[in-house]
Design an enzyme around this catalytic site. Structure first.
Site: not given
Ligand code: 3PG
Ligand code: MG
Length: 399
Positions: A41, A206, A356, A380
């Protein structure tokens, strides 16, 4: 509404002007040593920072790191990031010990043209993430007072309605940096008319985190390959035993309905690496995905699944991948993620890695970043973009 860009800002005179750059320098740190374990990043904002330095701007960089609770916490300091940023830029980066206080003001005041400062973690101030507009606005006022113009290059944070992302651009002339522009362009292609076949690979732990994006993607994609911890809830929805694998019981019905509506587009694992425990040295075997022994935990997709996923990726023209296929941090359970990543790297399709963990996995597994068309810096953020949500940081640049 069009977004003004860094080039528009550079076309005006920026020499000697103070330019606040919101970056996403939220990099992983080693818990023991505090060392940066993946500087992807930081490297991703170099084009924007380099252009401003070249143009002689006084560059004031700000970012969050981790999730401190609105007060200073040395575990989340950006000091090490300032050091690494300086190495990459080839010039020292002045570090302010606070975000909008005396240190920030004097550090910015001391900048010569073409020099760079990094402010301390934005989230050391409660105003940054506050839900209260007045509190957020007061913090944004202080940040805006440090600069004459604002550049948003923090793609990983554009889905956050935070002061530095959403409220500061309302207070300063604002443009999108090179990274934000590139990210929006790439994701715009995926959301628009991608070349077909369009194959999406989703993993991660998830289903509940990915539900909205699955719903949004299903009508668009030709195939959706599902691995990672989330596959077990789908396998359960098909009526299979998943042993003690990760399971979101309350999502089983939803997964069943998704499978029904998916027209056979969703591809699930046919074999799984199942272990005696969640541990790097746990005894493990490859088992059929429709019969995971009751005491065992699935920690990776199996080799037959990797081969099947690779075959499904072979003729793709567009690929989007988000989320590891297994617990890639443990060598015994990294084969699935590696196999899928290699299949994507080998493809001539337009290949996008979404943020991520998957971006970190590419680098941690030593794969060539150049083999992918684009590695997003936002996990996200890229998912919310593909869901079709309005991203506060982008909306703020549009007005
Ligand atoms: C990320 O790592 O996802 C971004 O830096 C945003 O961080 P956040 O999820 O803590 O807002
Ligand atoms: Mg996040």
């Amino acid at each position: 509404m069009t977004i003004r860009t860094l080039d528009d800002l550079l076309a005006e005179e920026v020499t000697g002007r103070r330019v606040l750059v919101r970056a996403d320098l939220n990099v992983p740190l080693d818990k023991q040593t505090g060392q940066i374990t993946d500087d992807g990043r930081i490297r991703a904002v170099l084009p924007t920072l380099g252009a401003l330095v070249q143009a002689g701007a006084k560059v004031v960089v700000c970012s969050h790191l981790g999730r401190p609770k609105g007060s200073p916490d040395p575990a989340f300091s950006l000091r090490a990031v300032a050091g690494r940023l300086g190495e990459l830029l080839g010039a020292p980066v002045h570090f302010a010990e606070d975000t909008v206080g005396d240190s920030a003001r004097s550090t910015v005041a001391g900048l010569a043209d073409g020099q760079v400062a990094l402010l301390e973690n934005l989230r050391f101030n409660p105003g940054e993430t506050s839900k209260d507009e007045v509190e957020r606005g007061a913090f944004a006022d202080q940040l805006a007072a440090l600069a004459d113009a604002y550049v948003d290059d923090a793609f990983g944070a554009v889905h956050r309605r935070h002061a530095s992302v959403y409220d500061v651009p309302a207070r300063l002339p604002h443009v999108a940096g090179r990274l934000v522009l590139r990210e929006v362009e790439v994701l715009g292609t995926l959301a628009g008319e991608p070349d077909r076949p369009y194959v999406v690979v989703l993993g991660g732990s998830k289903v509940s985190d990915k539900l909205a994006v699955i719903e949004a993607l299903l009508p668009k994609v030709d195939r959706l390959l599902v691995g990672g911890g989330m596959c077990f809830t789908f396998l359960k929805a098909q009526g299979h035993e998943v042993g003690s694998s990760l399971l979101e019981e309350e999502m089983v019905e939803t997964c069943r309905s998704l499978l029904e509506r998916a027209d056979g587009k969703i591809m699930l694992p046919v074999d799984v690496v199942a272990a005696d425990a969640f541990a790097p040295d746990a005894p493990h075997d490859t088992v059929r995905a429709d019969g995971i022994p009751s005491k065992r935990v699935g920690l990776d997709i199996g080799p037959e699944t990797v081969a099947g996923f690779a075959a499904a990726l072979r003729d793709a023209r567009t690929i989007f991948w988000n989320g590891p296929m297994g617990v890639f941090e443990m060598a015994a359970f990294a084969h699935g993620t590696r196999g899928v990543a290699e299949a994507i790297a080998k493809s001539d399709a337009f290949t996008v890695v979404g943020g991520g963990d998957s971006a970190a996995a590419v680098r941690a597994l030593g794969l060539d970043e150049q083999a992918f068309s684009h590695i997003s810096t936002g996990g996200g953020a890229s998912l919310e973009y593909l869901e079709g949500k309005t991203l506060p940081g982008i909306a703020a640049l549009e007005s």
